[in-house]
Write a protein that holds these residues in place. Structure first.
Motif, PDB file in Angstrom:
ATOM      1  N   CYS A  31     -38.046   2.825 -30.820  1.00  0.00           N
ATOM      2  CA  CYS A  31     -37.197   1.735 -30.318  1.00  0.00           C
ATOM      3  C   CYS A  31     -35.890   2.250 -29.730  1.00  0.00           C
ATOM      4  N   GLY A  32     -35.566   3.532 -29.998  1.00  0.00           N
ATOM      5  CA  GLY A  32     -34.345   4.097 -29.440  1.00  0.00           C
ATOM      6  C   GLY A  32     -33.146   4.075 -30.362  1.00  0.00           C
ATOM      7  N   PHE A  33     -33.291   3.502 -31.568  1.00  0.00           N
ATOM      8  CA  PHE A  33     -32.128   3.437 -32.462  1.00  0.00           C
ATOM      9  C   PHE A  33     -31.708   4.833 -32.900  1.00  0.00           C
ATOM     10  N   GLY A  34     -32.524   5.480 -33.704  1.00  0.00           N
ATOM     11  CA  GLY A  34     -32.311   6.887 -34.022  1.00  0.00           C
ATOM     12  C   GLY A  34     -31.022   7.217 -34.741  1.00  0.00           C
ATOM     13  N   GLY A  35     -30.482   6.291 -35.530  1.00  0.00           N
ATOM     14  CA  GLY A  35     -29.254   6.583 -36.260  1.00  0.00           C
ATOM     15  C   GLY A  35     -28.083   6.817 -35.320  1.00  0.00           C
ATOM     16  N   THR A  36     -27.492   8.007 -35.393  1.00  0.00           N
ATOM     17  CA  THR A  36     -26.340   8.306 -34.539  1.00  0.00           C
ATOM     18  C   THR A  36     -26.730   8.493 -33.074  1.00  0.00           C
ATOM     19  N   PHE A  37     -28.027   8.610 -32.780  1.00  0.00           N
ATOM     20  CA  PHE A  37     -28.482   8.731 -31.389  1.00  0.00           C
ATOM     21  C   PHE A  37     -28.039   7.528 -30.562  1.00  0.00           C
ATOM     22  N   CYS A  38     -28.081   6.329 -31.170  1.00  0.00           N
ATOM     23  CA  CYS A  38     -27.725   5.121 -30.418  1.00  0.00           C
ATOM     24  C   CYS A  38     -26.230   5.071 -30.097  1.00  0.00           C
TER      25      CYS A  38
ATOM     26  N   ALA B 135     -26.910   4.566 -23.501  1.00  0.00           N
ATOM     27  CA  ALA B 135     -27.702   4.045 -22.377  1.00  0.00           C
ATOM     28  C   ALA B 135     -29.196   4.286 -22.583  1.00  0.00           C
ATOM     29  N   VAL B 136     -29.550   5.486 -23.027  1.00  0.00           N
ATOM     30  CA  VAL B 136     -30.961   5.801 -23.283  1.00  0.00           C
ATOM     31  C   VAL B 136     -31.492   4.937 -24.423  1.00  0.00           C
ATOM     32  N   SER B 137     -30.689   4.806 -25.467  1.00  0.00           N
ATOM     33  CA  SER B 137     -31.074   4.007 -26.626  1.00  0.00           C
ATOM     34  C   SER B 137     -31.351   2.560 -26.236  1.00  0.00           C
ATOM     35  N   VAL B 138     -30.473   1.975 -25.438  1.00  0.00           N
ATOM     36  CA  VAL B 138     -30.635   0.576 -25.027  1.00  0.00           C
ATOM     37  C   VAL B 138     -31.882   0.407 -24.174  1.00  0.00           C
ATOM     38  N   LYS B 139     -32.112   1.343 -23.239  1.00  0.00           N
ATOM     39  CA  LYS B 139     -33.305   1.239 -22.377  1.00  0.00           C
ATOM     40  C   LYS B 139     -34.576   1.323 -23.214  1.00  0.00           C
ATOM     41  N   MET B 140     -34.612   2.210 -24.185  1.00  0.00           N
ATOM     42  CA  MET B 140     -35.781   2.315 -25.055  1.00  0.00           C
ATOM     43  C   MET B 140     -35.984   1.029 -25.854  1.00  0.00           C
ATOM     44  N   GLY B 141     -34.888   0.464 -26.326  1.00  0.00           N
ATOM     45  CA  GLY B 141     -34.971  -0.789 -27.075  1.00  0.00           C
ATOM     46  C   GLY B 141     -35.470  -1.935 -26.223  1.00  0.00           C
ATOM     47  N   LYS B 142     -34.994  -2.005 -24.973  1.00  0.00           N
ATOM     48  CA  LYS B 142     -35.451  -3.055 -24.059  1.00  0.00           C
ATOM     49  C   LYS B 142     -36.951  -2.930 -23.785  1.00  0.00           C
ATOM     50  N   ASP B 143     -37.421  -1.699 -23.627  1.00  0.00           N
ATOM     51  CA  ASP B 143     -38.851  -1.482 -23.410  1.00  0.00           C
ATOM     52  C   ASP B 143     -39.669  -1.917 -24.623  1.00  0.00           C
ATOM     53  N   ARG B 144     -39.145  -1.626 -25.807  1.00  0.00           N
ATOM     54  CA  ARG B 144     -39.867  -1.994 -27.033  1.00  0.00           C
ATOM     55  C   ARG B 144     -39.923  -3.515 -27.185  1.00  0.00           C
ATOM     56  N   VAL B 145     -38.817  -4.174 -26.892  1.00  0.00           N
ATOM     57  CA  VAL B 145     -38.769  -5.638 -26.948  1.00  0.00           C
ATOM     58  C   VAL B 145     -39.722  -6.238 -25.924  1.00  0.00           C
ATOM     59  N   ALA B 146     -39.726  -5.696 -24.708  1.00  0.00           N
ATOM     60  CA  ALA B 146     -40.553  -6.240 -23.631  1.00  0.00           C
ATOM     61  C   ALA B 146     -42.035  -6.195 -23.985  1.00  0.00           C
TER      62      ALA B 146
ATOM     63  N   ASN C  36     -40.586  -2.078 -41.249  1.00  0.00           N
ATOM     64  CA  ASN C  36     -40.127  -1.687 -42.581  1.00  0.00           C
ATOM     65  C   ASN C  36     -38.850  -0.859 -42.552  1.00  0.00           C
ATOM     66  N   ASP C  37     -38.128  -0.915 -41.426  1.00  0.00           N
ATOM     67  CA  ASP C  37     -36.820  -0.268 -41.341  1.00  0.00           C
ATOM     68  C   ASP C  37     -35.827  -1.224 -40.697  1.00  0.00           C
ATOM     69  N   VAL C  38     -34.860  -1.692 -41.464  1.00  0.00           N
ATOM     70  CA  VAL C  38     -33.893  -2.672 -40.967  1.00  0.00           C
ATOM     71  C   VAL C  38     -33.027  -2.086 -39.856  1.00  0.00           C
ATOM     72  N   SER C  39     -32.799  -0.788 -39.886  1.00  0.00           N
ATOM     73  CA  SER C  39     -31.972  -0.174 -38.842  1.00  0.00           C
ATOM     74  C   SER C  39     -32.607  -0.375 -37.468  1.00  0.00           C
ATOM     75  N   CYS C  40     -33.915  -0.139 -37.359  1.00  0.00           N
ATOM     76  CA  CYS C  40     -34.615  -0.352 -36.089  1.00  0.00           C
ATOM     77  C   CYS C  40     -34.632  -1.836 -35.723  1.00  0.00           C
ATOM     78  N   LEU C  41     -34.885  -2.676 -36.725  1.00  0.00           N
ATOM     79  CA  LEU C  41     -34.933  -4.117 -36.466  1.00  0.00           C
ATOM     80  C   LEU C  41     -33.569  -4.638 -36.019  1.00  0.00           C
ATOM     81  N   MET C  42     -32.500  -4.095 -36.575  1.00  0.00           N
ATOM     82  CA  MET C  42     -31.150  -4.488 -36.178  1.00  0.00           C
ATOM     83  C   MET C  42     -30.909  -4.151 -34.708  1.00  0.00           C
ATOM     84  N   HIS C  43     -31.363  -2.984 -34.296  1.00  0.00           N
ATOM     85  CA  HIS C  43     -31.239  -2.563 -32.897  1.00  0.00           C
ATOM     86  C   HIS C  43     -31.992  -3.525 -31.972  1.00  0.00           C
ATOM     87  N   LEU C  44     -33.226  -3.849 -32.334  1.00  0.00           N
ATOM     88  CA  LEU C  44     -34.036  -4.762 -31.526  1.00  0.00           C
ATOM     89  C   LEU C  44     -33.460  -6.170 -31.532  1.00  0.00           C
TER      90      LEU C  44
END
Length: 244
Positions: A177-184, A189-200, A213-221
């Motif tokens: 999803c692009g979250f990746g902890g401190t990666f986001c 910009a890369v993180s957001v694009k990955m998240g948009k693709d996952r949502v789409a 099963n990971d709230v961090s990824c779900l929070m990003h989405l």
């Protein structure tokens, strides 16, 4: 069995309902659950940023809080993987080893330890599942599509027990999803694009809810969905499995 409930920082601060759902679900399934009130961060943010040498205090506190439990369970694959791989206490390594060997992400605890075969849960909605990288590639709670081998998914196994729930098929089942902890933070910009693709992918296939099963990824989405003013909602796996 005595189960220690480990609730990571961001769940405690932003998604307390996930911790409550996890507690209620474990108790429904017959577990004696304790919540050490002195628990704090497991140390993952520091370790991910290259400062694992500063996590000694976190390691000692975590060990002191959870050493007396038969099992430790958390609704977070990333924090569980951090503890499994990095928890060490020089003068209390026996207790630290016990914790490393007996800490579980929620879905793997339900399938591997409790061996749940049925659930009293109902959720009549179309649901897409986000397979988080830490859970999939670190804890192996589901098979990676790039590997040749039998397909399996512990979260999907549990969701198939929920009455009325319709699982949707995704084009890219285990894409990050692009979250990746401190990666986001460092690669926004890369993180957001990955998240948009996952949502789409979820939206295209008609999902009403995205779970995982990971709230961090779900929070990003969820942040992306809100900015898009999308009607699609996000729920942690525990919230769906606990819904009656």
């Amino acid at each position: 069995m005595k189960v220690g409930l480990f609730i990571p920082c961001y769940i405690d601060q932003f998604y307390p309902q996930v911790g409550i759902a996890t507690l209620q679900l474990l108790e429904k399934l017959g577990c004696e659950v304790g919540y050490p009130s002195g628990q704090t961060c497991c140390g993952q943010p520091m370790a991910n940023s290259g400062y694992e040498h500063l996590t000694d205090g976190c390691n000692r506190l975590f060990t002191d809080n959870f050493k007396s439990y038969d099992y430790i369970v958390a609704p977070s694959g990333s924090c569980v993987l951090h503890i499994k791989d990095h928890l060490h206490v020089a003068d209390n390594e026996t207790a630290a080893t016990h914790i490393r060997q007996n800490i579980y992400e929620l879905s793997e605890f339900l399938t591997d330890v409790l061996q749940v075969k049925s659930l009293r849960a109902r959720f009549p909605h179309k649901v897409g599942v986000h397979q988080s990288c830490h859970g999939q590639r670190g804890l192996h709670v589901s098979q990676m599509t790039e590997l040749v081998g039998p397909a399996f998914s512990k979260p999907l196994q549990l969701l198939n027990m929920v009455d009325g729930l319709e699982l949707i098929e995704l084009s890219r089942k285990d894409e990050c999803c692009g979250f990746g902890g401190t990666f986001c933070v460092f690669e926004e910009a890369v993180s957001v694009k990955m998240g948009k693709d996952r949502v789409a992918d979820h939206v295209h296939h008609g999902a009403e809810y995205i779970t995982g099963n990971d709230v961090s990824c779900l929070m990003h989405l969820e942040g992306i969905l809100r900015r898009q003013q999308s009607p699609v909602k996000v729920l942690h796996l525990a919230e769906i499995l606990n819904n009656e």
